[in-house]
Design an enzyme around this catalytic site. Structure first.
Site, PDB file in Angstrom:
ATOM      1  N   TYR A  72     -23.465 -19.500 -33.051  1.00  0.00           N
ATOM      2  CA  TYR A  72     -23.519 -20.434 -34.171  1.00  0.00           C
ATOM      3  C   TYR A  72     -22.743 -21.697 -33.836  1.00  0.00           C
ATOM      4  CZ  TYR A  72     -25.202 -16.907 -37.488  1.00  0.00           C
ATOM      5  OH  TYR A  72     -25.948 -15.968 -38.151  1.00  0.00           O
ATOM      6  N   TYR A 111     -26.098 -11.012 -31.867  1.00  0.00           N
ATOM      7  CA  TYR A 111     -24.776 -11.449 -31.413  1.00  0.00           C
ATOM      8  C   TYR A 111     -23.728 -10.388 -31.695  1.00  0.00           C
ATOM      9  CZ  TYR A 111     -24.180 -13.102 -36.279  1.00  0.00           C
ATOM     10  OH  TYR A 111     -24.112 -13.202 -37.643  1.00  0.00           O
ATOM     11  N   ARG A 119     -24.769  -7.539 -34.187  1.00  0.00           N
ATOM     12  CA  ARG A 119     -25.687  -7.707 -35.311  1.00  0.00           C
ATOM     13  C   ARG A 119     -27.077  -8.000 -34.753  1.00  0.00           C
ATOM     14  NH1 ARG A 119     -25.620 -10.329 -40.442  1.00  0.00           N
ATOM     15  NH2 ARG A 119     -26.789  -8.407 -40.714  1.00  0.00           N
ATOM     16  N   HIS A 122     -31.097 -12.475 -36.775  1.00  0.00           N
ATOM     17  CA  HIS A 122     -31.424 -12.702 -38.192  1.00  0.00           C
ATOM     18  C   HIS A 122     -31.329 -14.187 -38.508  1.00  0.00           C
ATOM     19  CE1 HIS A 122     -27.057 -12.131 -37.992  1.00  0.00           C
ATOM     20  NE2 HIS A 122     -27.019 -13.104 -38.897  1.00  0.00           N
ATOM     21  N   HIS A 124     -30.345 -16.643 -41.867  1.00  0.00           N
ATOM     22  CA  HIS A 124     -29.772 -16.650 -43.216  1.00  0.00           C
ATOM     23  C   HIS A 124     -30.576 -17.565 -44.132  1.00  0.00           C
ATOM     24  CE1 HIS A 124     -25.877 -14.698 -42.175  1.00  0.00           C
ATOM     25  NE2 HIS A 124     -26.134 -15.200 -40.986  1.00  0.00           N
TER      26      HIS A 124
HETATM   27 FE   LIG Z   1     -25.419 -14.426 -39.139  1.00  0.00          FE
END
Ligand SMILES: [Fe+2]
Length: 184
Positions: A72, A111, A119, A122, A124
């Site tokens: 991110y 990640y 995780r 995905h 968001h």
């Molecule tokens: Fe996330």
């Protein structure tokens, strides 16, 4: 008029630690800088509906995600995977008269949240209609971490949050993710 059929509402998910408060969102729907971003291009669209099947016009749809390396662009993400200057992982779009939204993004990667704990990939979503704000996440069929992810499986209806993209002849992918919200 008979009661309209009720669609199951889209399950909520956590906002997560990487909401990109410090960035301005892209507003033209293209997170890839015209295809320059690293990764598989994903044409993602869908409809925002109320639970009686009516389109929600002019809903505000916010999308944020990791890049193709699983990173991110956020100060809270201190992990190793490289940032991609061509990928802008934050967009705001609005639905049209049929409740439709569309963005061009890339397939995010899974990640690591803590050593040994991953995780699944995905995206968001935060959607504002006149009746509610829905925060959720969209997942990808076949991800090896889907079944062991406590956040994805915090709902019994994780399938409603999971898409299975189709590959186009040019190698990009497309997926449809419809969201069902409360009636006004
Ligand atoms: Fe996330």
């Amino acid at each position: 008029m008979a009661d309209a059929e009720t669609l199951p509402r889209t399950p909520p998910q956590i906002l997560g630690p990487f909401y990109p408060f410090m960035h301005k969102p892209i507003e033209n729907g293209d997170l890839t800088s015209g295809g320059k971003a690293i990764g598989t291009v994903l044409h993602l669209s869908g409809r925002i509906l109320t639970d009686d099947g009516a389109p929600i016009v002019n809903a505000r749809v916010e999308i944020w995600q990791a890049n193709a390396n699983g990173r991110y662009a956020h100060p809270n993400d201190t992990t190793e995977p490289a940032l991609d200057p061509a990928f802008h992982g934050f967009a705001v779009v609005h639905t049209d008269s049929e409740g439709r939204y569309a963005v061009t993004t890339i397939r995010p990667r899974a990640y690591q949240v803590t050593p040994g704990r991953w995780r699944p990939a995905h995206i968001h979503f935060q959607v504002d209609s006149s009746s509610e704000r829905l925060v959720t996440q969209m997942y990808f069929a076949g991800d090896q971490y889907n079944d062991i992810d406590p956040w994805r499986n915090s709902t019994a209806r994780a399938d409603a949050l999971t898409v299975d993209p189709v590959t186009r002849p040019d190698g990009s992918q497309e997926a449809t993710f419809d969201i069902v919200m409360m009636r006004a």
